[in-house]
Structure formats: structure tokens, C-alpha cells
Design an enzyme around this catalytic site. Structure first.
Site, PDB file in Angstrom:
ATOM      1  N   LYS A 226       0.967  -1.254   0.290  1.00  0.00           N
ATOM      2  CA  LYS A 226      -0.037   0.041  -0.082  1.00  0.00           C
ATOM      3  C   LYS A 226       1.083   1.646  -0.062  1.00  0.00           C
ATOM      4  O   LYS A 226       1.771   0.966   0.725  1.00  0.00           O
ATOM      5  CB  LYS A 226      -1.045  -0.228   1.467  1.00  0.00           C
ATOM      6  CG  LYS A 226      -2.536   1.606   0.952  1.00  0.00           C
ATOM      7  CD  LYS A 226      -2.618   0.466   0.503  1.00  0.00           C
ATOM      8  CE  LYS A 226      -4.978   1.470   0.227  1.00  0.00           C
ATOM      9  NZ  LYS A 226      -5.797   0.133   0.235  1.00  0.00           N
TER      10      LYS A 226
HETATM   11  P1  NAD Z   1     -12.699   7.704  -3.424  1.00  0.00           P
HETATM   12  O1  NAD Z   1     -11.902   9.273  -3.214  1.00  0.00           O
HETATM   13  O2  NAD Z   1     -13.374   7.330  -5.254  1.00  0.00           O
HETATM   14  O3  NAD Z   1     -14.309   8.298  -2.897  1.00  0.00           O
HETATM   15  C1  NAD Z   1     -13.943   8.261  -0.940  1.00  0.00           C
HETATM   16  C2  NAD Z   1     -15.482   8.786  -1.009  1.00  0.00           C
HETATM   17  O4  NAD Z   1     -15.060   9.118   0.985  1.00  0.00           O
HETATM   18  C3  NAD Z   1     -16.138  10.077  -0.671  1.00  0.00           C
HETATM   19  O5  NAD Z   1     -17.409  10.450  -1.425  1.00  0.00           O
HETATM   20  C4  NAD Z   1     -15.352  10.798   0.295  1.00  0.00           C
HETATM   21  O6  NAD Z   1     -16.381  12.180  -0.426  1.00  0.00           O
HETATM   22  C5  NAD Z   1     -16.224  10.266   1.473  1.00  0.00           C
HETATM   23  N1  NAD Z   1     -15.754  10.505   2.333  1.00  0.00           N
HETATM   24  C6  NAD Z   1     -13.621  11.263   2.177  1.00  0.00           C
HETATM   25  N2  NAD Z   1     -14.371  11.313   4.058  1.00  0.00           N
HETATM   26  C7  NAD Z   1     -15.185  11.128   4.564  1.00  0.00           C
HETATM   27  C8  NAD Z   1     -15.554  10.737   6.565  1.00  0.00           C
HETATM   28  N3  NAD Z   1     -14.754  11.295   7.325  1.00  0.00           N
HETATM   29  N4  NAD Z   1     -17.021  10.974   6.468  1.00  0.00           N
HETATM   30  C9  NAD Z   1     -17.499   9.984   5.315  1.00  0.00           C
HETATM   31  N5  NAD Z   1     -17.335   9.939   4.190  1.00  0.00           N
HETATM   32  C10 NAD Z   1     -16.023  10.100   4.026  1.00  0.00           C
HETATM   33  O7  NAD Z   1     -12.339   6.331  -2.437  1.00  0.00           O
HETATM   34  P2  NAD Z   1     -12.462   5.122  -2.575  1.00  0.00           P
HETATM   35  O8  NAD Z   1     -11.292   4.582  -3.756  1.00  0.00           O
HETATM   36  O9  NAD Z   1     -14.187   4.871  -3.267  1.00  0.00           O
HETATM   37  O10 NAD Z   1     -12.668   4.269  -1.236  1.00  0.00           O
HETATM   38  C11 NAD Z   1     -13.389   4.717  -0.095  1.00  0.00           C
HETATM   39  C12 NAD Z   1     -12.915   2.958   0.434  1.00  0.00           C
HETATM   40  O11 NAD Z   1     -12.760   1.711  -0.254  1.00  0.00           O
HETATM   41  C13 NAD Z   1     -11.669   3.284   1.183  1.00  0.00           C
HETATM   42  O12 NAD Z   1     -11.465   2.928   2.586  1.00  0.00           O
HETATM   43  C14 NAD Z   1     -10.227   2.594   0.558  1.00  0.00           C
HETATM   44  O13 NAD Z   1      -9.264   2.378   0.792  1.00  0.00           O
HETATM   45  C15 NAD Z   1     -11.529   1.242  -0.158  1.00  0.00           C
HETATM   46  N6  NAD Z   1     -11.517   0.740  -1.203  1.00  0.00           N
HETATM   47  C16 NAD Z   1     -11.400   1.012  -2.453  1.00  0.00           C
HETATM   48  C17 NAD Z   1     -11.020   0.344  -3.676  1.00  0.00           C
HETATM   49  C18 NAD Z   1     -10.910   1.424  -5.252  1.00  0.00           C
HETATM   50  O14 NAD Z   1     -11.339   0.065  -5.241  1.00  0.00           O
HETATM   51  N7  NAD Z   1     -11.379   1.995  -4.951  1.00  0.00           N
HETATM   52  C19 NAD Z   1     -10.304  -0.851  -3.809  1.00  0.00           C
HETATM   53  C20 NAD Z   1     -11.024  -1.746  -1.863  1.00  0.00           C
HETATM   54  C21 NAD Z   1     -11.399  -0.612  -0.696  1.00  0.00           C
END
Ligand code: NAD
Length: 374
Positions: A62
């Protein structure tokens, strides 16, 4: 790096490789003010178990940069990304460690990483990152993969609990790549998404929201509700988690469900879109209260699975079509869910422990087979 106003700013970035016994490191890169070494280390470990749970040949890694991407221009983000890539170039590569998008990074950021790495090598290296734009060797289905996987695994849980997806009340925290896309899959399947949020708060309508128009509003106006188009009531992220619903999908950041709010959660199923949204203390409370948790290393493993497909296509210079990708993804997630569920029944443990038994067990087996050198 040089900022737009000519000043020079120092950023701290990290890349951690947790375990590479089963294959090259794999894991996202996060841009967020709270990024720190412990967080990146923990997230890299999650990736090791996640890749093993779905049985794809990757280890765990990561990365992240401590920064506030919302206050930076596109040019500054590009400069910071390229400088970071240059700094970690010796430890990444298609056979070594393959970054991907995470919070506040996207296909454009992956394109900058791939371009910088390729310039250093002197030739185009598609397989150094996944989650790239389609025009640069990205895979069909990668953008949707994590959200789709959350939907598939939540659906498997609902089937087990005899909760029909059609009409099920779903609450989604976060509306980014994971939450936004998962919400649309639930919507399409006939579930009622009654609340969704971003970092500033959420919107709630007990009769169900039109997720496409809300996400469109977010894209166009950077907010979920505009004064002209009131689609529901405003709600805080804290209130949202405690709403009466069938399926809760925390898809923002870690540590959202804690000892404090776990006793008040009313969902029957929690499908963890985010990594680590539930603290260990909260996990015990949820288990005692009989709430079925689909753990992050299973629920959000769709992303790393299609990242694996992207890497395979890049190495072999192949292009798979959407049906092939969707079929393979669904097959892998359903099989992994069933494997974890079997362990959970056999060992009488919750799904998180079962998924960890499955994932850690595979890493242990691989470690034993490789042996100790010299
Ligand atoms: P992203 O940047 O596309 O979206 C993040 C979202 O969370 C946004 O809508 C933002 O407004 C919201 N957010 C941020 N801070 C917040 C808070 N304090 N309270 C509520 N909402 C909040 O990111 P993503 O890729 O969707 O990732 C989200 C989660 O999923 C993370 O934990 C990431 O590690 C995990 N994840 C992502 C992927 C991927 O393929 N993108 C894969 C596995 C896990």
C-alpha cells in the site's frame, strides 16, 4: 516539489510491502491529510490477506502521500505524483509491486505513474499500475469492480439471511469509487438506497433515492443536494450509520463503526466497502448482536480481483471483453464467499475470522512450501 505559485513544498509519501510470498505486492495509493506510516502499514497487511482470500497470486502492499488533494491544482497533483513515482521507482514494477487507485486517486493519477515509470525504463510498461484509463491498457470493468463486488457479496449475505434484494433498504456511507458504484448496483437490482453521503454529510429519503441523479449532482456541483433539487433530508455521517435499514455499506474511511455507535446500528447486514470501517471492539458488539458482517477483505476484494485481470491482460497483451470480466469476477467472489462461509460454520466463528483463517492459511501454506533459504 514546485507549487503553482513558485514556492517549494515538501510532502511525505510512503510505499509499504507487507508480504510478497504469494506474488508481487499489490495495493492502492491514497492521497489524504491523515496518511501516515502506521495506516499504510496496516492497509498493506489487509492487502496480503485480501489477495489470499480471493486466491489471486499477489502479495500485499500500500502507499500514500500526506497531502490535501482538494486544495491542490491538477498540475500540482501531477507534479507530486510524478515526483513520488520517481522516488519509489526502484521498488515498484510489474513483477515487484503494482500500485492502484485508492482514496482521492483515480485513473488519471495511475496514468501519470505509468508514464513516469515508463520514461525511466525507456519503454512503455503497462503492467506497473492497475486502474489505468482504458486508452492506456486499463481493463474494462476495473472502475466498477470494487463497488460491484460489494454488491455481489452483500447479495450473497442477503440470500443466506433470506432478505430479498428487491425492496431491501440500503444505506451507503461515501459516494466515491466504491460507495457511489455500489449504490448504483443496489439501485439497479431493485433495492431502495435510502441514504448516501460524502465527507460533509449525507442525504436521506425513506422512500428511496435516485442514486444516478444524486451522483450527477455531486459531479456537477460537488454536493449531494442543491437548494433547487431537494431529493431528501440532510443527515450527518453519524446519523446515517444508525439508520434503520437492511444493508449498511460503509465505503469511506476506517474506524467509522466504533464501540460508541455499534450498539445503535440497526442494519441486518454490514458490507464493508471501505478498508477497516469497523473497530475490533465494535466488531465484537456487532457479532453479539447477530449482525452479519461481510468483512472488508472479502466485500471489497472485487477491485484487486479485476486489477489482477488488468495485470494479466497487460502482461499477455490481451483484451478481455466485459462479459468475460464480469463472469470471472462474479465466479471468484461467490466462490470466496462460500469458502469463508463454510469455515465460519465449521469453526463457529464470524465471517471476518473465517475470511482471515482462509487468507492467512493460504499465506502460511505458501510460506511453508517455499521454505527457508539458505
Ligand atoms: P474515493 O476517493 O473515490 O471516495 C471516498 C468517498 O468517501 C468520497 O465520497 C468522500 O466524500 C467520502 N469521505 C471521505 N471522508 C469521509 C468522512 N470522513 N466521512 C464520510 N465520507 C467521507 O475513494 P474509494 O476508492 O471509493 O475508497 C473508499 C474506501 O474503499 C477506502 O477505505 C478504500 O481503501 C477502500 N477501497 C477502495 C478500492 C478501490 O478500488 N477504489 C478497493 C478496495 C477498498
Amino acid at each position: 516539489m514546485k507549487m503553482d505559485d513558485g514556492s517549494v513544498k515538501v510532502f511525505t509519501g510512503y510505499r509499504v510491502q507487507h508480504n510478497v510470498t504469494r506474488g508481487p505486492g499489490k495495493g492502492g495509493i491514497r492521497y489524504h491529510p491523515d496518511v501516515n506510516l502506521d495506516e499504510v502499514r496496516a492497509l498493506s497487511m489487509w492487502m496480503t490477506w485480501k489477495a489470499a482470500v480471493v486466491n489471486i497470486p499477489f502479495g500485499g502492499a500500500k502507499g500514500g502521500i500526506q497531502c490535501d488533494p482538494k486544495s491542490m491544482s491538477s498540475q500540482e497533483l501531477e507534479g507530486m505524483t510524478r515526483r513520488f513515482t520517481w522516488e519509489i521507482a526502484m521498488m515498484i514494477g510489474p513483477d515487484q509491486d503494482i500500485p492502484a487507485p485508492d482514496v482521492y486517486t483515480n485513473p488519471q493519477v495511475m496514468a501519470w505513474i505509468m508514464d513516469t515509470y515508463s520514461i525511466l525504463k525507456g519503454y512503455t510498461v503497462h503492467g506497473v499500475v492497475t486502474g489505468k484509463p482504458l486508452e492506456l491498457g486499463g481493463s474494462l470493468g476495473r472502475l466498477e469492480a470494487t463497488g460491484k463486488g460489494v454488491f455481489i457479496t452483500a447479495q450473497e449475505a442477503a440470500r443466506r439471511l433470506n432478505i430479498p434484494i428487491e425492496g431491501a433498504r440500503v444505506v451507503v456511507q461515501g459516494c466515491g469509487n466504491v460507495g457511489g458504484i455500489a449504490a448504483q448496483y443496489f439501485d439497479k437490482a431493485g433495492a431502495k438506497v435510502i441514504a448516501i453521503s460524502d465527507s460533509r454529510g449525507g442525504v436521506y429519503n425513506k422512500n428511496g433515492l435516485n442514486t444516478s441523479s444524486i451522483l450527477d449532482c455531486k459531479k456537477r456541483y460537488s454536493c449531494l443536494i442543491t437548494p433547487e433539487a431537494k431529493t431528501g433530508e440532510e443527515i450527518t455521517n453519524e446519523e446515517l450509520l444508525e439508520l434503520d435499514c437492511d444493508i449498511l455499506v460503509p465505503s469511506a474511511l476506517e474506524n467509522q463503526i466504533t464501540r460508541k455507535n455499534a450498539p445503535k446500528i440497526k442494519a441486518k447486514i454490514i458490507a464493508e466497502g471501505a478498508n477497516g470501517p469497523t473497530t475490533p471492539e465494535a466488531d465484537e458488539i456487532l457479532h453479539d448482536r447477530g449482525i452479519f458482517v461481510v468483512p472488508d477483505i472479502l466485500a471489497n476484494a472485487g477491485g484487486v480481483t479485476v486489477s489482477y485481470f488488468e495485470w494479466v491482460q497487460n502482461l499477455q497483451e490481451l483484451l478481455w471483453n466485459e462479459e468475460e470480466i464480469s463472469e470471472r469476477l462474479t465466479g471468484i467472489l461467490k466462490r470466496s464467499f462460500a469458502e469463508a462461509l463454510n469455515i465460519s460454520k465449521k469453526e463457529k466463528v464470524d465471517m471476518r475470522t473465517a475470511a482471515l483463517i482462509l487468507g492467512i492459511g493460504r499465506v502460511v501454506e505458501a510460506t511453508k512450501l517455499r521454505g527457508i533459504y539458505p
